[in-house]
Scaffold this motif. Structure first.
Motif, PDB file in Angstrom:
ATOM      1  N   ALA A   1     -13.243  22.827 -57.168  1.00 49.30           N
ATOM      2  CA  ALA A   1     -13.649  23.714 -58.253  1.00 49.30           C
ATOM      3  C   ALA A   1     -12.596  23.606 -59.339  1.00 49.30           C
ATOM      4  CB  ALA A   1     -13.758  25.150 -57.748  1.00 49.30           C
ATOM      5  N   ARG A   2     -13.027  23.530 -60.569  1.00 55.08           N
ATOM      6  CA  ARG A   2     -12.088  23.398 -61.676  1.00 55.08           C
ATOM      7  C   ARG A   2     -12.189  24.645 -62.531  1.00 55.08           C
ATOM      8  NH1 ARG A   2     -14.355  18.242 -61.171  1.00 55.08           N
ATOM      9  NH2 ARG A   2     -12.832  16.589 -60.762  1.00 55.08           N
ATOM     10  N   VAL A   3     -10.992  25.138 -62.894  1.00 56.20           N
ATOM     11  CA  VAL A   3     -10.930  26.349 -63.699  1.00 56.20           C
ATOM     12  C   VAL A   3     -10.050  26.060 -64.898  1.00 56.20           C
ATOM     13  CG1 VAL A   3     -10.294  28.776 -63.756  1.00 56.20           C
ATOM     14  CG2 VAL A   3     -11.172  27.777 -61.637  1.00 56.20           C
TER      15      VAL A   3
ATOM     16  N   GLU B   1      -4.677  27.692 -71.403  1.00 55.93           N
ATOM     17  CA  GLU B   1      -4.270  26.281 -71.504  1.00 55.93           C
ATOM     18  C   GLU B   1      -3.979  25.703 -70.124  1.00 55.93           C
ATOM     19  OE1 GLU B   1      -1.041  26.107 -74.172  1.00 55.93           O
ATOM     20  OE2 GLU B   1      -2.273  26.559 -75.932  1.00 55.93           O
ATOM     21  N   THR B   2      -4.334  26.520 -69.076  1.00 58.08           N
ATOM     22  CA  THR B   2      -4.036  26.081 -67.706  1.00 58.08           C
ATOM     23  C   THR B   2      -5.293  25.525 -67.090  1.00 58.08           C
ATOM     24  OG1 THR B   2      -2.379  27.821 -67.509  1.00 58.08           O
ATOM     25  CG2 THR B   2      -3.180  26.824 -65.456  1.00 58.08           C
ATOM     26  N   ASN B   3      -5.128  24.431 -66.336  1.00 59.55           N
ATOM     27  CA  ASN B   3      -6.245  23.789 -65.649  1.00 59.55           C
ATOM     28  C   ASN B   3      -5.938  23.816 -64.178  1.00 59.55           C
ATOM     29  OD1 ASN B   3      -8.338  22.273 -64.761  1.00 59.55           O
ATOM     30  ND2 ASN B   3      -7.691  20.352 -65.711  1.00 59.55           N
ATOM     31  N   ILE B   4      -6.869  24.384 -63.363  1.00 60.74           N
ATOM     32  CA  ILE B   4      -6.649  24.526 -61.930  1.00 60.74           C
ATOM     33  C   ILE B   4      -7.740  23.777 -61.208  1.00 60.74           C
ATOM     34  CG2 ILE B   4      -6.488  26.149 -60.012  1.00 60.74           C
ATOM     35  CD1 ILE B   4      -5.682  28.304 -62.041  1.00 60.74           C
ATOM     36  N   GLU B   5      -7.383  23.051 -60.194  1.00 62.01           N
ATOM     37  CA  GLU B   5      -8.344  22.427 -59.294  1.00 62.01           C
ATOM     38  C   GLU B   5      -8.087  22.981 -57.914  1.00 62.01           C
ATOM     39  OE1 GLU B   5      -8.124  18.231 -59.425  1.00 62.01           O
ATOM     40  OE2 GLU B   5      -8.915  18.067 -61.467  1.00 62.01           O
TER      41      GLU B   5
ATOM     42  N   GLU C   1     -21.575  25.535 -63.840  1.00 60.69           N
ATOM     43  CA  GLU C   1     -20.612  25.730 -64.926  1.00 60.69           C
ATOM     44  C   GLU C   1     -20.677  27.200 -65.316  1.00 60.69           C
ATOM     45  OE1 GLU C   1     -20.861  23.132 -68.255  1.00 60.69           O
ATOM     46  OE2 GLU C   1     -21.363  21.366 -67.036  1.00 60.69           O
ATOM     47  N   PHE C   2     -19.463  27.812 -65.403  1.00 60.90           N
ATOM     48  CA  PHE C   2     -19.391  29.210 -65.786  1.00 60.90           C
ATOM     49  C   PHE C   2     -18.363  29.350 -66.894  1.00 60.90           C
ATOM     50  CE2 PHE C   2     -17.567  33.469 -65.453  1.00 60.90           C
ATOM     51  CZ  PHE C   2     -18.710  34.243 -65.573  1.00 60.90           C
TER      52      PHE C   2
ATOM     53  N   MET D   1     -12.039  32.043 -69.857  1.00 68.93           N
ATOM     54  CA  MET D   1     -11.937  30.939 -68.916  1.00 68.93           C
ATOM     55  C   MET D   1     -13.246  30.148 -68.897  1.00 68.93           C
ATOM     56  SD  MET D   1     -12.418  32.823 -65.228  1.00 68.93           S
ATOM     57  CE  MET D   1     -12.534  31.246 -64.457  1.00 68.93           C
ATOM     58  N   HIS D   2     -13.141  29.004 -68.278  1.00 73.48           N
ATOM     59  CA  HIS D   2     -14.287  28.143 -68.033  1.00 73.48           C
ATOM     60  C   HIS D   2     -14.098  27.545 -66.659  1.00 73.48           C
ATOM     61  CE1 HIS D   2     -17.534  25.268 -68.769  1.00 73.48           C
ATOM     62  NE2 HIS D   2     -16.747  24.349 -68.182  1.00 73.48           N
TER      63      HIS D   2
END
Length: 933
Positions: free
Chosen positions: A895-897, A901-905, A865-866, A872-873
């Protein structure tokens, strides 16, 4: 007719007798003498005869016996005179006798009643003597030509006597006018000016003036202004004057003769024969003074309680008779007796018993007394007291003070004194006796050098004390003490023996063995040699050597050497106080230290395994501001502490070495600087222990250096390190392990991986070296030198995990840090945004440049977890960041970013934190929805 003829014969006989009495004859004549024999008996006829004084009656009568002889009987007052003729009808009187009454006895003798007599000097007509007697018996015809027996006599000698006038009294006295002798078998008493004498069996020659008692002699001489002297004897006593009336007076006593002279110190002289010579001290008093006394045969001279004996003695008395000189020859012997001996606890049974000193020798023995009494005995001579024996080749002399309690004896020439097992040899020895405050005898002595004393200490040890100078003694019974001596050497032989030397002894005793000495002290022994200023020894196992501030005591042995104010041996231990410097070593190391107090103990005891095992070596302990250094091969320690102890033990089986062990322990505020494997450490703790176990050159147990309690450690090298904890172990390679006890945490700071990368951390346990860190549950902060406008002081990164391992090589441009288990990292990126990295594992690459250090890269894996603050997270399986690229990468399946308000996989995501740009692999983008959509 017959009757007429008988009458005429008697008449003619009477006339003849009368004419014979009254007319001198041409030889020595006696007036008033009577012929007592007539051949024929006749009838009694009274005949009166005239004398110079009174008339006596003379009767010529027939004898009543059948012989028919005629007897002459005398009665009444009588006077007789004996003369020596000088010419016709002229004579000089030599004796005169007068009686108030007289009567003839039946045995034919004449009894004289209440008589007196005078003897005259034939040359001068001076009276020689006067006699008065209650009665006397004389020849009836011629009393002055035959012996006269006097009873209840008082006789006064006027001339030719030793002392005149001299009065003599006795019950019976026999006078022989022909020999001019007076004698008796009875007791006689004589009294004169300054002289009183008595005895049984007496004889006096009137002409030569010799008085002699046959036995039980007694004479008392009153000395002018001085004491009274008494002479007694069992045998004869003779008193005479020689060389005329002005000559000396001699008294000779035989058989158990005794002379006693009173005075401040009474004199008593006994012998088989005593001859005393004296004379009148002055004409006014006519009192006697002795000039000399000669004694022969079994002579004993006593002065108070002191005695001298020999075969012969000659005594000369002077002045008031309290001064004299005596010379004794022929096996002379002496004894001095001091009333009240030593007390019981000092070796004498009873303090009321006399303490005696005896001496004997070849002689002569000379005794002088004036203000004090002195004696000198020519040697070889011997002196005894208690059970001590002194022998001297040349002579022994002595002096008595004002009282008999004070005396001094001196022996000369090859003197030896023996008492029990002790022997003293010296050229000259002085012994003094005096009274202590408890009235017990106190003996002090001194011996001139070179002197040698020897004896036994116990069943295993003997001693020899030598000196080149004087040595003083105090002797109490069988105890020998030396209160003072100069230039001594004491040798004690035996298992724990030694040799001690000093300039001056101020106290020595062999039983129990004690010694106090000062000045240039040295002791040589099997356990070491020591030098100092003073020495105190109490027994074989207790010895103290003191130094001075500018002259420390110096001890040296096979173990090393010490310099201290005080060095003491107690049993098998050596104790040093005020240690300036101590150097000692074992088979593997050398120790140098200074401290307030140090103890070193030899070890020789059964091994812990029993049987034939034995442990040999030594232990030491130091206390009170210890400062020291221990040097081992490749290692060295500088130590400051309150206490320091160590030991080196060889574990033996019979004579075979199994292994050896070396231990060094410091306690109480320990501060140590040391090197291990060429690495320098600065350590503080409550306790520090260094241990080594070897079999020969083989190391059985790795050297261990253990610190405990409030540990603070620093390294002084290119990679600096500072740590605190409860326990620290450092091995022989210089690798350390810090441990915290339950509830505590260690702290550490320094530079990572052999380079210039600062860090600070806490942990439960930490293993460290110049190029390695291994921490348990660390919390670490990396103090980088990387700067940014937002963080001009540098960018710091913190991390925590279950374990941290940092590696690097010395002089290498890079290093590595590994974190495992619950890894968490947080810090800021270059643009100032804070980040948090969570993972199962993480690796940090470190780059050293420009005298500082940078986080070159960070990689993580396992549930990564970063989180980048306000940006970002990201979550994934892997994380990689490189400072040179100013970007990081997260990969996963997926990997999830979360970016705003954006969620990227996606399979991976990269973020450039300088331009805030995100790059991803092919994936899914999830945008937020609104109420209108």
């Amino acid at each position: 007719m017959k009757k007429f003829m008988l009458f005429m014969l008697l008449f003619i006989a009477g006339i003849s007798v009368l004419r014979w009495i009254q007319n001198p004859i041409p030889v020595d004549t006696v007036e008033a003498s009577h012929d007592s024999r007539i051949q024929e008996p006749v009838a009694p006829v009274a005949l009166k005869v005239r004398s110079e004084t009174e008339a006596s009656a003379v009767a010529v009568v027939p004898d009543e016996s059948e012989s028919g002889d005629i007897a002459v009987k005398v009665f009444g007052a009588a006077e007789y005179t004996k003369r020596v003729l000088e010419g016709p009808n002229r004579g000089r009187k030599i004796f005169r006798l007068q009686a108030k009454d007289s009567r003839s006895l039946s045995d034919g003798r004449l009894e004289l009643i209440d008589l007196w007599a005078i003897a005259y000097d034939v040359e001068t007509d001076e009276e020689l003597l006067r006699v008065e007697a209650e009665s006397g018996l004389a020849d009836i015809v011629n009393p002055l030509e035959h012996e006269i027996v006097l009873r209840d006599v008082e006789l006064v000698l006027l001339r030719n006597a030793p002392v005149v006038p001299l009065t003599m009294r006795t019950e019976n006295l026999l006078f022989d006018p022909n020999d001019n002798l007076l004698r008796t078998e009875d007791r006689v008493e004589i009294q004169g000016q300054g002289l009183t004498a008595a005895g049984t069996g007496f004889e006096f020659a009137i002409v030569d003036g010799i008085l002699r008692f046959e036995r039980e002699g007694f004479a008392e001489v009153e000395i002018d202004s001085g004491p009274t002297s008494t002479l007694t004897s069992v045998g004869g006593l003779e008193i005479r004057r020689t060389e005329g009336s002005e000559g000396p007076i001699t008294l000779d006593a035989e058989e158990e003769a005794t002379l006693s002279i009173e005075g401040e110190t009474p004199i008593l002289l006994k012998s088989d024969h005593l001859r005393i010579t004296g004379r009148e001290k002055n004409k006014e008093s006519d009192l006697l003074g002795f000039e000399s006394v000669v004694a022969e045969g079994a002579v004993t001279l006593s002065l108070g309680g002191n005695q001298f004996s020999a075969d012969r003695a000659q005594v000369e008395l002077v002045e008031d008779q309290d001064k004299f000189r005596a010379e004794l020859t022929g096996s002379p012997h002496g004894q001095f007796s001091f009333v009240g001996g030593l007390t019981a606890d000092k070796g004498i049974e009873d303090a009321t018993k006399p303490f005696n000193v005896e001496f004997s020798g070849r002689g002569p023995l000379v005794v002088n007394r004036s203000e004090e009494t002195q004696f000198e005995l020519a040697g070889p001579a011997q002196l005894k007291w208690s059970d001590a024996i002194l022998q001297a080749e040349q002579r022994v002399s002595g002096t008595f003070g004002p009282t008999v309690d004070e005396a001094e004896f001196t022996a000369f020439g090859s003197v030896e004194i023996r008492q029990e097992t002790r022997l003293l040899s010296t050229p000259e020895f002085r012994l003094r006796h005096e009274r202590g405050s408890d009235r017990a005898s106190l003996l002090t002595a001194s011996a001139s050098g070179p002197a040698r004393m020897s004896g036994e200490v116990d069943n295993e040890h003997s001693f020899v004390l030598t000196t080149d100078n004087q040595i003083d003694f105090a002797l109490e019974g069988v105890e020998w003490r030396v209160p003072r001596a100069n230039g001594i050497a004491l040798t004690v032989e035996g298992p724990r023996g030694f040799v001690a030397k000093a300039r001056e002894v101020i106290g020595f005793a062999p039983d129990p063995l004690t010694l106090r000495a000062i000045g240039d002290v040295s002791v040589v022994s099997s356990w070491g040699n020591v030098e100092g200023h003073s020495l105190s020894l109490t027994g074989l196992d207790a010895m103290t050597i003191d130094g001075l501030p500018d002259q420390l005591a110096h001890f040296k042995s096979d173990r090393g050497e010490w310099f201290a104010l005080h060095v003491r041996r107690l049993g098998s231990s050596m104790i040093a106080v005020g240690v300036d410097r101590a150097i000692f070593s074992d088979a593997y190391g050398t120790y140098e230290l200074g401290c307030g107090r140090m103890v070193v103990e030899e070890v020789d005891e059964p091994g812990s395994g029993g049987g034939t095992l034995r442990d040999k070596g030594f232990r030491f302990s130091a206390s009170d501001s210890v400062k020291g250094r221990a040097i081992y091969p490749g290692d060295s320690f500088e130590i400051e502490s309150g206490r320091l102890r160590g030991e080196w033990i060889e574990h033996m089986r019979d004579t075979q070495l199994l292994y050896s062990e070396s231990v060094l322990v410091a306690q109480e505020d320990v501060h140590s600087k040391f090197s291990r494997a060429s690495k320098q450490f600065d350590l503080r703790s409550d306790l520090l222990t260094a241990t080594r176990t070897n079999r020969g050159s083989e190391v059985l147990t790795s050297d261990a250096l253990v610190a405990e309690g409030n540990v603070i450690v620093e390294t002084v090298s290119d990679a600096r390190f500072h740590g605190t904890g409860d326990r620290l172990e450092i091995d022989k390679f210089g690798r350390g392990e810090l441990i915290a006890t339950q509830g505590n945490r260690i702290t550490a700071s320094g530079e990572l991986a052999g380079g210039k990368f600062p860090f600070a951390m806490t942990s439960d346990r930490l293993i460290f070296s110049d190029t390695f860190l291994d921490a348990s549950y660390p919390e670490i902060e990396f103090l980088t030198t990387e700067q940014s406008p937002q963080h001009p002081e540098g960018i710091n990164t913190r991390a925590s995990a279950k374990r941290l391992i940092a590696r690097g090589e010395e002089n290498s441009p890079s290093g590595e840090v590994s974190l495992t288990g619950d890894v968490r990292m947080d810090g800021v990126v270059e643009n100032g945004n804070a980040f948090v990295l969570l993972a199962d594992e993480a690796q940090i690459g470190i780059r050293f440049a420009g005298g500082g250090g940078l986080l070159a890269s960070v990689s993580a894996s396992g549930q990564v977890e970063f989180d980048l603050e306000n940006v970002m997270h990201a979550e994934g399986d892997e994380f990689l960041g490189k400072s040179a690229q100013k970007r990081f990468r997260v990969a996963g399946s997926p990997a999830r970013v979360f970016y705003g308000e954006t969620n990227i996989e996606t399979a991976w995501m990269e973020y450039d934190h300088l331009i805030h740009a995100i790059s991803t692999a092919r994936g899914a983008l999830f945008l937020p929805t609104t109420n209108d959509q």
